[in-house]
Design an enzyme around this catalytic site. Structure first.
Site, PDB file in Angstrom:
ATOM      1  N   LYS A   4       0.844  -1.203   0.000  1.00  0.00           N
ATOM      2  CA  LYS A   4       0.000   0.000   0.000  1.00  0.00           C
ATOM      3  C   LYS A   4       0.874   1.248   0.000  1.00  0.00           C
ATOM      4  CE  LYS A   4      -3.900  -2.355   2.038  1.00  0.00           C
ATOM      5  NZ  LYS A   4      -4.550  -2.855   3.250  1.00  0.00           N
ATOM      6  N   ASP A  19     -11.099   3.030   3.622  1.00  0.00           N
ATOM      7  CA  ASP A  19     -11.488   1.618   3.483  1.00  0.00           C
ATOM      8  C   ASP A  19     -13.000   1.510   3.253  1.00  0.00           C
ATOM      9  OD1 ASP A  19      -9.496  -0.249   3.424  1.00  0.00           O
ATOM     10  OD2 ASP A  19      -9.331  -0.451   5.610  1.00  0.00           O
ATOM     11  N   GLN A  34      -4.559  -1.282   9.382  1.00  0.00           N
ATOM     12  CA  GLN A  34      -4.482  -2.633   8.810  1.00  0.00           C
ATOM     13  C   GLN A  34      -5.127  -3.648   9.748  1.00  0.00           C
ATOM     14  OE1 GLN A  34      -3.290  -3.476   5.687  1.00  0.00           O
ATOM     15  NE2 GLN A  34      -4.074  -5.505   6.156  1.00  0.00           N
TER      16      GLN A  34
END
Ligand code: NAP
Length: 313
Positions: free
Chosen positions: A80, A147, A124
């Site tokens: 990422k 997200d 995460q």
């Protein structure tokens, strides 16, 4: 099944020319090339990110937070951060030791909510077992929830006014759009009902006008639910959950599952070879839905930056 040109009102990320969709000579499924579509999305993200920097004097910014050093999470986080750099997005790394308390993590999230250089916050998952992921997701400013998992963003999607959309389902919709699969009116079955994939996938498919069934461990007859589907999305995490012979001829099959076999091979939840003989379109594993998740994350970072700057993406 009917196919249409891209831009059918599903609101998927802007991309340019259509990808090749030639049906193989043997009559099998069109294999959906997630890597190619992801590259196109990233290209348009890069253009938008550089335009943003030109207008606002700073690049869009993503804070990526990892707690502990789970090897799989470390690979995802590294990818990422690297992808951000390649797309003109500033990446702010926060690697917290495994012993970090939930209160310390929440304090960092609050600080990132206030940091004007940060447009997106990604924590995460999975978090260490003692932490409640819901409390952490709830603490993220919904305007920075790239997200798309905060209840505000999932709620907006449920109400047909999507803002920051959950990355993997948004990636599936973008693949369908790119391949000209007109979802409106189709009978879609989603296998899996998690907060991250199955549920928001059902909302995305409804937004696109499909008639949606969601299956889970309580489903009585999975076979018949899959057999009548013109669109199948598999998100279970168990190889072989969907035998190829269940696939309705001509159906579009999106396999979100990522499973490693005893021999180390990556496979999805659908029996690929036999399904590809019957399907109209199918995503391979790897190289199908997987590359889209990170591309849609980058797309969401630019969208969040523009929304925060008072512009529509
Ligand atoms: P999850 O939280 O474990 O959810 C699995 C879902 O499958 C649950 O809703 C469960 O039902 C349902 N299920 C389990 N066994 C079933 C069966 N035999 N029949 C019907 N439904 C069944 O998993 P997840 O986080 O959604 O992830 C699913 C898969 O997608 C995993 O392989 C994961 O690695 C992969 N994934 C891929 C990406 C990507 O970028 N490609 C992103 C995220 C996840 P209940 O609700 O009743 O328990």
């Amino acid at each position: 099944m009917k196919a249409t040109s891209a831009g059918d009102g599903t609101g998927a990320a802007a991309t340019t020319a259509a990808v090749p969709t030639a049906r193989p000579a043997d009559g099998g499924a069109i294999v959906i090339d997630g890597k190619a579509v992801a590259a196109k999305v990233r290209q348009s993200v890069s253009v938008l990110a550089h335009e943003f920097e030109g207008r606002f004097g700073r690049p869009p910014g993503l804070a990526v937070v990892q707690v502990g050093d789970d090897p799989a999470s470390s690979i995802y986080v590294r990818n990422k951060r690297k992808s951000c750099q390649e797309s003109g997005i500033a990446s702010f790394a926060h690697d917290l030791p495994a012993g970090t308390t939930e209160a310390q993590l929440l304090a960092l999230v609050h600080a990132l909510n206030l940091d004007q250089r940060v447009d997106g916050i990604l924590v995460q998952l999975p978090l260490p077992g003692r932490m409640d992921p819901n409390r952490v997701i709830d603490a993220i400013d919904p305007a920075k929830d790239v997200d798309g998992l905060h209840p505000v963003n999932v709620g907006l999607l449920a109400q047909k006014r999507p803002r920051l959309r959950p990355c993997t389902p948004y990636g599936v919709i973008t693949l369908a759009t790119e391949y000209g699969i007109a979802l409106r009116g189709l009978r879609a079955t989603v296998v899996g009902a998690s907060n991250i994939v199955g549920r928001p996938m059902a909302l995305e498919l409804m937004l696109a006008g499909a008639t949606v069934t969601v299956c889970h461990t309580g489903t009585r007859d999975l076979k018949s639910e899959v057999e009548r589907a013109e669109v199948v999305v598999a998100a279970v995490g168990k190889p072989g959950t969907i035998p190829g012979e269940w696939i309705r001829p001509g159906a579009a099959v999106f396999d979100v599952g990522i499973n490693r076999t005893a021999t180390g091979k990556l496979v999805g939840d659908v029996e690929y070879e036999s399904a590809a003989q019957r399907a109209g379109w199918i995503t391979p594993v790897p190289g199908g839905v997987g590359p889209m998740t990170i591309a849609m994350l980058l797309s969401n970072v630019v969208a969040a930056a523009l929304l925060r700057a008072g512009n529509q993406a």
